[in-house]
Structure formats: structure tokens, C-alpha cells
Design a protein around this motif. Sequence first.
Motif, PDB file in Angstrom:
ATOM      1  N   ASP A  76      80.266  -5.233 -78.563  1.00  0.00           N
ATOM      2  CA  ASP A  76      81.060  -4.220 -77.865  1.00  0.00           C
ATOM      3  C   ASP A  76      81.887  -3.393 -78.846  1.00  0.00           C
ATOM      4  N   ALA A  77      82.503  -4.076 -79.823  1.00  0.00           N
ATOM      5  CA  ALA A  77      83.320  -3.357 -80.813  1.00  0.00           C
ATOM      6  C   ALA A  77      82.460  -2.419 -81.654  1.00  0.00           C
ATOM      7  N   LEU A  78      81.268  -2.867 -82.043  1.00  0.00           N
ATOM      8  CA  LEU A  78      80.381  -2.018 -82.835  1.00  0.00           C
ATOM      9  C   LEU A  78      79.883  -0.825 -82.032  1.00  0.00           C
ATOM     10  N   ILE A  79      79.586  -1.039 -80.754  1.00  0.00           N
ATOM     11  CA  ILE A  79      79.147   0.067 -79.895  1.00  0.00           C
ATOM     12  C   ILE A  79      80.270   1.090 -79.724  1.00  0.00           C
ATOM     13  N   SER A  83      80.145   4.898 -81.010  1.00  0.00           N
ATOM     14  CA  SER A  83      80.363   5.952 -80.029  1.00  0.00           C
ATOM     15  C   SER A  83      81.464   6.906 -80.492  1.00  0.00           C
ATOM     16  N   GLU A  84      82.551   6.346 -81.003  1.00  0.00           N
ATOM     17  CA  GLU A  84      83.665   7.167 -81.507  1.00  0.00           C
ATOM     18  C   GLU A  84      83.217   8.008 -82.704  1.00  0.00           C
ATOM     19  N   LYS A  85      82.445   7.400 -83.591  1.00  0.00           N
ATOM     20  CA  LYS A  85      81.957   8.122 -84.767  1.00  0.00           C
ATOM     21  C   LYS A  85      81.078   9.295 -84.350  1.00  0.00           C
ATOM     22  N   ARG A  86      80.195   9.068 -83.395  1.00  0.00           N
ATOM     23  CA  ARG A  86      79.321  10.142 -82.924  1.00  0.00           C
ATOM     24  C   ARG A  86      80.112  11.225 -82.191  1.00  0.00           C
ATOM     25  N   TYR A  87      81.102  10.805 -81.415  1.00  0.00           N
ATOM     26  CA  TYR A  87      81.938  11.774 -80.702  1.00  0.00           C
ATOM     27  C   TYR A  87      82.650  12.688 -81.694  1.00  0.00           C
ATOM     28  N   GLN A  88      83.237  12.097 -82.722  1.00  0.00           N
ATOM     29  CA  GLN A  88      83.947  12.888 -83.718  1.00  0.00           C
ATOM     30  C   GLN A  88      82.998  13.801 -84.483  1.00  0.00           C
TER      31      GLN A  88
END
Length: 99
Positions: A76-79, A83-88
Motif C-alpha cells: 500500500d505504501a509503495l502504491i 501514485s504521488e510521484k506520477r501525480y507530481q
Amino acid sequence: MTTDIEAAAQQADAFLAAKKKADDMAFMLGRVLAEMGIRVGDTDSWPLLKGRASLSGEPSVFLGTVPLPTAKKLIDALICAESEKRYQRDNGAGRDHGA
């Protein structure tokens, strides 16, 4: 040409340097896990985490067997991090999600 004693001493030095590097990596990983609420050494959380090295001087970290709830927490933490990295990346770093 090196003697057998010199070669053995070099191999021992390489092993000790790799073992120290592996122990340092295991310690840092243990600190990260602690920040996530995962306790290394706890049989219900993460029983074993150990630095190792081969005789050739290659460091490694032995993770041991990880209980399923802990593995799910890590997944969950890796996902979330991905997700945050892709959003940014896609929306520009530093922008507020809710704006």
C-alpha cells in the motif's frame, strides 16, 4: 604477484567492508520501517532483518519471512508513493491536490 596470505587478507577486508555496508543498509531500512509502524524483531510485524556479505565482498540484506499484513502495508505504501510521484510528474510538482 600476491601471496596466499595477502590474497586471504584482501578477501577478509572485502568481506568486512561489505558486511559493514550491509549492516548499515539493514539499519537504515529498519529505521524506515519503524517510521511506518513496522517493528523489526517482532514476529507479528517483521521477524528478521540482517546485513550479510559474500566472501567476494558483495553486500546484501536478508529480509527474512514477512507476515502477510506487513507485506500488504508495504505494498500500500509503495502504491501510494508511486501514485504521488506520477501525480507530481503529470500535474507539476508543488501544486495542491485539492486546488
